[in-house]
Structure formats: C-alpha cells, structure tokens
Design a protein around this motif. Structure first.
Motif, PDB file in Angstrom:
ATOM      1  N   VAL A  66      30.606  45.211  31.211  1.00  0.00           N
ATOM      2  CA  VAL A  66      31.610  44.304  31.766  1.00  0.00           C
ATOM      3  C   VAL A  66      32.471  45.072  32.758  1.00  0.00           C
ATOM      4  N   ASP A  67      32.454  44.628  34.001  1.00  0.00           N
ATOM      5  CA  ASP A  67      33.201  45.365  35.022  1.00  0.00           C
ATOM      6  C   ASP A  67      33.721  44.363  36.049  1.00  0.00           C
ATOM      7  N   ALA A  68      34.940  44.587  36.516  1.00  0.00           N
ATOM      8  CA  ALA A  68      35.535  43.680  37.508  1.00  0.00           C
ATOM      9  C   ALA A  68      35.083  44.038  38.921  1.00  0.00           C
ATOM     10  N   SER A 114      50.359  55.255  31.833  1.00  0.00           N
ATOM     11  CA  SER A 114      49.664  54.016  31.438  1.00  0.00           C
ATOM     12  C   SER A 114      48.560  54.318  30.429  1.00  0.00           C
ATOM     13  N   LYS A 115      47.874  55.460  30.594  1.00  0.00           N
ATOM     14  CA  LYS A 115      46.828  55.824  29.616  1.00  0.00           C
ATOM     15  C   LYS A 115      47.471  56.158  28.273  1.00  0.00           C
ATOM     16  N   ALA A 116      48.615  56.852  28.289  1.00  0.00           N
ATOM     17  CA  ALA A 116      49.301  57.173  27.038  1.00  0.00           C
ATOM     18  C   ALA A 116      49.696  55.883  26.322  1.00  0.00           C
ATOM     19  N   ALA A 164      33.500  40.649  35.018  1.00  0.00           N
ATOM     20  CA  ALA A 164      34.718  40.075  34.422  1.00  0.00           C
ATOM     21  C   ALA A 164      35.801  41.141  34.391  1.00  0.00           C
ATOM     22  N   ASP A 165      37.030  40.640  34.351  1.00  0.00           N
ATOM     23  CA  ASP A 165      38.198  41.514  34.348  1.00  0.00           C
ATOM     24  C   ASP A 165      38.673  41.656  32.903  1.00  0.00           C
ATOM     25  N   ILE A 166      38.989  42.864  32.478  1.00  0.00           N
ATOM     26  CA  ILE A 166      39.420  43.028  31.080  1.00  0.00           C
ATOM     27  C   ILE A 166      40.797  42.396  30.836  1.00  0.00           C
ATOM     28  N   GLU A 191      42.161  51.801  35.931  1.00  0.00           N
ATOM     29  CA  GLU A 191      42.496  52.407  37.217  1.00  0.00           C
ATOM     30  C   GLU A 191      42.611  53.887  36.901  1.00  0.00           C
ATOM     31  N   SER A 192      41.908  54.736  37.655  1.00  0.00           N
ATOM     32  CA  SER A 192      41.753  56.116  37.185  1.00  0.00           C
ATOM     33  C   SER A 192      42.275  57.194  38.133  1.00  0.00           C
ATOM     34  N   HIS A 193      42.766  56.803  39.325  1.00  0.00           N
ATOM     35  CA  HIS A 193      43.112  57.865  40.291  1.00  0.00           C
ATOM     36  C   HIS A 193      44.629  58.093  40.385  1.00  0.00           C
ATOM     37  N   ASN A 238      38.811  66.932  32.936  1.00  0.00           N
ATOM     38  CA  ASN A 238      38.234  66.475  34.215  1.00  0.00           C
ATOM     39  C   ASN A 238      36.709  66.491  34.194  1.00  0.00           C
ATOM     40  N   ASN A 239      36.119  65.359  34.532  1.00  0.00           N
ATOM     41  CA  ASN A 239      34.653  65.259  34.608  1.00  0.00           C
ATOM     42  C   ASN A 239      34.183  65.477  36.046  1.00  0.00           C
ATOM     43  N   TYR A 240      32.949  65.962  36.186  1.00  0.00           N
ATOM     44  CA  TYR A 240      32.302  65.996  37.503  1.00  0.00           C
ATOM     45  C   TYR A 240      30.831  65.696  37.297  1.00  0.00           C
ATOM     46  N   PHE A 300      32.345  55.710  37.592  1.00  0.00           N
ATOM     47  CA  PHE A 300      31.716  57.039  37.517  1.00  0.00           C
ATOM     48  C   PHE A 300      31.228  57.365  36.092  1.00  0.00           C
ATOM     49  N   ILE A 301      32.134  57.472  35.138  1.00  0.00           N
ATOM     50  CA  ILE A 301      31.702  57.924  33.803  1.00  0.00           C
ATOM     51  C   ILE A 301      30.942  56.810  33.078  1.00  0.00           C
ATOM     52  N   GLY A 302      31.414  55.559  33.254  1.00  0.00           N
ATOM     53  CA  GLY A 302      30.756  54.429  32.585  1.00  0.00           C
ATOM     54  C   GLY A 302      29.287  54.337  32.963  1.00  0.00           C
ATOM     55  N   PRO A 336      52.365  57.905  36.829  1.00  0.00           N
ATOM     56  CA  PRO A 336      52.188  56.517  36.354  1.00  0.00           C
ATOM     57  C   PRO A 336      50.807  56.313  35.716  1.00  0.00           C
ATOM     58  N   TYR A 337      49.774  56.992  36.267  1.00  0.00           N
ATOM     59  CA  TYR A 337      48.438  56.881  35.650  1.00  0.00           C
ATOM     60  C   TYR A 337      48.465  57.384  34.207  1.00  0.00           C
ATOM     61  N   SER A 338      48.957  58.618  34.011  1.00  0.00           N
ATOM     62  CA  SER A 338      48.871  59.174  32.652  1.00  0.00           C
ATOM     63  C   SER A 338      49.815  58.436  31.701  1.00  0.00           C
TER      64      SER A 338
HETATM   65  P1  NAD Z   1      36.356  55.008  37.794  1.00  0.00           P
HETATM   66  O1  NAD Z   1      37.597  54.684  38.557  1.00  0.00           O
HETATM   67  O2  NAD Z   1      35.234  55.690  38.477  1.00  0.00           O
HETATM   68  O3  NAD Z   1      35.755  53.662  37.162  1.00  0.00           O
HETATM   69  C1  NAD Z   1      36.548  52.663  36.607  1.00  0.00           C
HETATM   70  C2  NAD Z   1      35.697  51.406  36.441  1.00  0.00           C
HETATM   71  O4  NAD Z   1      36.510  50.398  35.810  1.00  0.00           O
HETATM   72  C3  NAD Z   1      35.210  50.806  37.767  1.00  0.00           C
HETATM   73  O5  NAD Z   1      33.862  50.438  37.649  1.00  0.00           O
HETATM   74  C4  NAD Z   1      36.099  49.595  37.956  1.00  0.00           C
HETATM   75  O6  NAD Z   1      35.474  48.536  38.682  1.00  0.00           O
HETATM   76  C5  NAD Z   1      36.367  49.188  36.512  1.00  0.00           C
HETATM   77  N1  NAD Z   1      37.611  48.414  36.374  1.00  0.00           N
HETATM   78  C6  NAD Z   1      38.835  48.731  36.883  1.00  0.00           C
HETATM   79  N2  NAD Z   1      39.715  47.769  36.543  1.00  0.00           N
HETATM   80  C7  NAD Z   1      39.058  46.857  35.793  1.00  0.00           C
HETATM   81  C8  NAD Z   1      39.433  45.660  35.142  1.00  0.00           C
HETATM   82  N3  NAD Z   1      40.681  45.186  35.217  1.00  0.00           N
HETATM   83  N4  NAD Z   1      38.491  44.980  34.441  1.00  0.00           N
HETATM   84  C9  NAD Z   1      37.213  45.441  34.362  1.00  0.00           C
HETATM   85  N5  NAD Z   1      36.798  46.561  34.978  1.00  0.00           N
HETATM   86  C10 NAD Z   1      37.705  47.261  35.678  1.00  0.00           C
HETATM   87  O7  NAD Z   1      36.861  55.818  36.539  1.00  0.00           O
HETATM   88  P2  NAD Z   1      36.158  57.018  35.726  1.00  0.00           P
HETATM   89  O8  NAD Z   1      36.496  58.294  36.369  1.00  0.00           O
HETATM   90  O9  NAD Z   1      34.742  56.649  35.485  1.00  0.00           O
HETATM   91  O10 NAD Z   1      36.970  56.933  34.357  1.00  0.00           O
HETATM   92  C11 NAD Z   1      36.561  56.057  33.308  1.00  0.00           C
HETATM   93  C12 NAD Z   1      37.521  56.189  32.138  1.00  0.00           C
HETATM   94  O11 NAD Z   1      37.537  57.543  31.685  1.00  0.00           O
HETATM   95  C13 NAD Z   1      38.971  55.843  32.477  1.00  0.00           C
HETATM   96  O12 NAD Z   1      39.513  55.154  31.395  1.00  0.00           O
HETATM   97  C14 NAD Z   1      39.648  57.207  32.661  1.00  0.00           C
HETATM   98  O13 NAD Z   1      41.017  57.126  32.325  1.00  0.00           O
HETATM   99  C15 NAD Z   1      38.869  58.045  31.667  1.00  0.00           C
HETATM  100  N6  NAD Z   1      38.769  59.493  31.964  1.00  0.00           N
HETATM  101  C16 NAD Z   1      38.345  59.902  33.201  1.00  0.00           C
HETATM  102  C17 NAD Z   1      38.178  61.273  33.437  1.00  0.00           C
HETATM  103  C18 NAD Z   1      37.677  61.785  34.769  1.00  0.00           C
HETATM  104  O14 NAD Z   1      37.669  62.996  34.984  1.00  0.00           O
HETATM  105  N7  NAD Z   1      37.214  60.935  35.687  1.00  0.00           N
HETATM  106  C19 NAD Z   1      38.484  62.194  32.431  1.00  0.00           C
HETATM  107  C20 NAD Z   1      38.944  61.723  31.178  1.00  0.00           C
HETATM  108  C21 NAD Z   1      39.059  60.361  30.976  1.00  0.00           C
END
Ligand code: NAD
Ligand code: DAU
Length: 360
Positions: free
Chosen positions: A34-36, A165-167, A60-62, A86-88, A191-193, A12-14, A161-163
C-alpha cells in the motif's frame, strides 16, 4: 500462507524489503503493498513482481481511514510492516506539516485499522498477528561523546521535525501496546544505503552528481558521522524481528559502520574511478574538485551510532555486507540503472534541487 501488508513499499527500503522477502520465501507468502506514490514512491522499483509472486499493489494513503480499513476487511492480514513515511530531514525543515500528517496521523490510522481487524469483542487479539513499525536511530538525538552509542533505553531526544514526527509515532505504537496489549514491535535502524534510494539522500546524490560533473555539496565541515547499513541487512533484521521479536519490545539495527560524510564522499569518488572503464565518458567528470562545502543543515545532528547488542543476542542477527563490498555493489547498481535515475531526475527533481541547493 502469511499475508503481509507492507506500507510505503514503493519507496527505497520498502521496495528492497519486498524483493528480499520474495527472494527468501518465494511462493510461500503474499504481499500487499500500500503506497500513496508520493514523489518518493516509484513502481519501477517493483517491476514484474505481479507475474511471478503473490503480490498486489494498492494505491492508497495511510491517512485515508476508509481505504485502509477496506484493505483489512477484504484481506486476512497477518503482518503489517509500516514503512510509509515522509523520510527526508531537509524537506522536514522546509515543510514540517506533512511529516506530522503522514508519520504521526498515518501511523495512528494504521494502528487503529489493524486493532479493529484483529481484536475480538473481549479485547483479545487473534493469534499470530504482528504490527512492525519501522523507525529510525534519529529519535535518540545526537551523540557527542565518541564512546557513546544508542541503546534501546537511550532517552528519546529528536531534533528535526522529521525525527520528532518519527519519535511521536514510536510513542503511539508503544501506547497501543501498553493500553490495549496490541501486538506491535518497533525497529530503530541507522542510515541505509543500496539500490533504489532516491537521489535527495547523500549517497545516491553524490554518485549522480559526480557522474555528471556537478558540485558535491557537503554540509558544514563534513565531519558529521552516520552509521551506514546495507539495506538488505536492515530487511533481514525486520524479517527476524517480525518472526522472532518479543511483542512490545524495540530493537536497534545497525552494523557499527560509522563514517564521516566527507569520508563517504571520498570513498564514492575513489570507487567510481576504480570501476568505471577508461573509455566511459563519465569517468572524466569524476574529480575531488567537485567537492563544495556549503551552508550547514539547520540543527544538524553530529553523530549517530547504534549498539545492536539486543538484536544480535536475542535473534542472532548479524549484518552480512561489509561497507567496502556494499558501496561497490551500490555504485555498480546506479551505473547499470542510469535510466532509473534519469526518470527520477527528469521530473520535479530539478525544482527541488534548485530550492534546496540554489542558495546554499
Ligand atoms: P522513502 O522516502 O524512500 O519511501 C517512503 C515511501 O512511503 C514512498 O514510497 C512514499 O510514496 C510512501 N508514502 C509516503 N507518504 C505516504 C502516505 N501518506 N501513505 C502511503 N504511502 C506513503 O523512505 P525510506 O528511506 O524507504 O524509509 C522507509 C521507512 O524507514 C521510513 O519510515 C523511515 O523513517 C525509516 N527509516 C529509514 C532509514 C533510511 O536510512 N532511509 C533508516 C531508518 C529508518
Ligand atoms: O539515521 C537514519 C536516517 O537516515 C533515516 O531515518 C532518514 O529517513 C534518512 O533520510 C537518513 O537521514 P540523514 O539525514 O542522516 O540522511 P541524508 O542522506 O539526508 O544525510 C546524510 C548526512 O549527509 C547528513 O549528515 C547530512 C549530510 N548531507 C546530506 C545531503 C543530502 C550533506 O552533507 N550533503 C547533502 O547534499
């Protein structure tokens, strides 16, 4: 020409960031995405970019050290923007392991590969290199006092667990700065939209369900508060921090737009009723009767709210899109891109939905 290595650029954000950067800099930059391509990665979000710009996609996978170092070897990378994660939150409650693997180990591998590519034998880093780690306000935990805000020095207190892992990933980035003087910065956004958000997240899920006359699941009492920011304003902040932020610093990004979840749902329903033409069949599905209060999320954080004072003061960042305008644009985008939504929801999404909401 600067070369950007964007991880997670099919999410989404990328993907919004890649569009934002090409709209702003056009031919002046090169982006390697680069995206898996996990369930959340979707190349449909980036259609046609190869033909127009200096853009390349690498699957590719990070967590894959070999693949990531090869990318650094084959390209002179100037900037890394690490979105991949992983973001959810709900998925992290069901299956925490992959969150640690991707968000913690994956970030470590990104840091190490950049360090190997950018550091000389005396431990100095090449001029102009930057690693921006994209993080979240959830690392700060939950606010109870309505006058409180998250500042950059608010202690970390992640609950899911998500937060957590981010921390952990933020701490690793900080450790690389402190230990090696690695040229990194961190952003913590609310939160983004906006367009291209996967419909497991509140706003696209509610839009999609309302259009199809499906129940609108509200966790708990619906009064949890999130601080919503239009995705392009986040992208603008990332670009500014990358170019002007101080190395080793972190910057909170948010637009003081706090709303209870139930308010968001009513705004979406009202907006759909307003903008759908009377002869659109979907309009008759849109109703408050669809709202259903369901079992709360485990460990549900009550309120998030960002104080963006530092990024405003140091970099003159300001959000440009007011919520009333942003939510209309977002809903209009989902209405015009039904096919995009259908492609996503026709796959494994049905199983996910049944598992998450079937017994709620
Ligand atoms: P998303 O889940 O929509 O996208 C994540 C992307 O990462 C996907 O394209 C997925 O294929 C890729 N990915 C996942 N595991 C991978 C791996 N092992 N190797 C390579 N690529 C991989 O997430 P998003 O909502 O776009 O969030 C992006 C970033 O921004 C995240 O780090 C999240 O923590 C952060 N963030 C999100 C929000 C939000 O509101 N969505 C707010 C603040 C920060
Ligand atoms: O704060 C930034 C974070 O925002 C990011 O770091 C995360 O990657 C992103 O997913 C988001 O996390 P949230 O948990 O806040 O977002 P989500 O859209 O899942 O939920 C928003 C709120 O809505 C939350 O209080 C839970 C609630 N909710 C969510 C869903 C999916 C519901 O009431 N019903 C639902 O069906």
């Amino acid at each position: 020409m600067k070369t950007y290595l964007v991880t997670g650029g099919a999410g989404f954000i990328g993907s919004n960031f890649i569009h934002y950067m090409f709209r702003k800099y056009g031919d002046q930059i090169r982006i390697i995405n680069v995206d898996a391509l996990t369930y959340a990665g979707n190349l449909e979000n980036l259609k046609g970019l190869e033909e127009k710009y200096h853009y390349e996609f690498v699957k590719a996978d990070i967590r894959d050290k070999k693949a990531i170092s090869a990318i650094f070897k084959d390209n002179d990378i100037d900037y890394v923007v690490n979105f991949a994660a992983e973001s959810h939150v709900d998925r992290s409650i069901e299956n925490p392991e992959i969150f640690v693997e991707t968000n913690v180990l994956g970030t470590l591998i990104m840091l190490n590969s950049a360090k190997d590519a950018w550091e000389d034998k005396d431990g100095n880093f090449k001029e102009g290199k930057r690693f921006l780690h994209v993080s979240t306000d959830e690392v700060y935990g939950s606010l109870e006092d309505p006058d409180d805000y998250f500042y950059e020095d608010t202690p970390y207190s992640p609950h899911s667990p998500y937060s957590a892992s981010k921390a952990s990933s933020d701490f690793l980035v900080k450790a690389y700065v402190d230990t090696y003087h690695f040229p990194a910065v961190i952003t913590n956004c609310s939160n983004n939209y906006g367009p291209y958000q996967f419909p497991e997240k509140l706003i696209p899920l509610i839009i999609n369900n309302a259009l199809h006359g499906k129940e609108l699941p509200v966790y708990g009492d619906g009064k949890n508060v999130r601080d919503w920011l239009y995705v392009d304003d986040h992208c603008k902040g990332i670009d500014m921090v990358l170019n002007g932020g101080r190395i080793g610093e972190k910057y909170n990004i948010g637009g003081h737009n706090e709303k209870q979840n139930i308010e968001i749902i009513h705004i979406i329903l009202d907006t759909l009723k307003e903008i759908l033409p009377d002869d659109d069949d979907r309009k008759k599905n849109v109703s408050e009767d669809l709202i259903k209060f369901v079992t709360d999320r485990k460990g549900h954080d009550r309120r998030y709210a960002i104080a963006p004072d530092k990024i405003k003061k140091e970099l003159s960042w300001e959000p440009e899109t007011r919520f009333e305008e942003g939510i209309k644009k977002t809903i209009a985008w989902y209405l015009q891109n039904e096919e995009w939504m259908e492609h996503i929801t026709s796959g494994d999404y049905a199983d996910y939905y049944e598992k998450m909401y079937g017994r709620r």
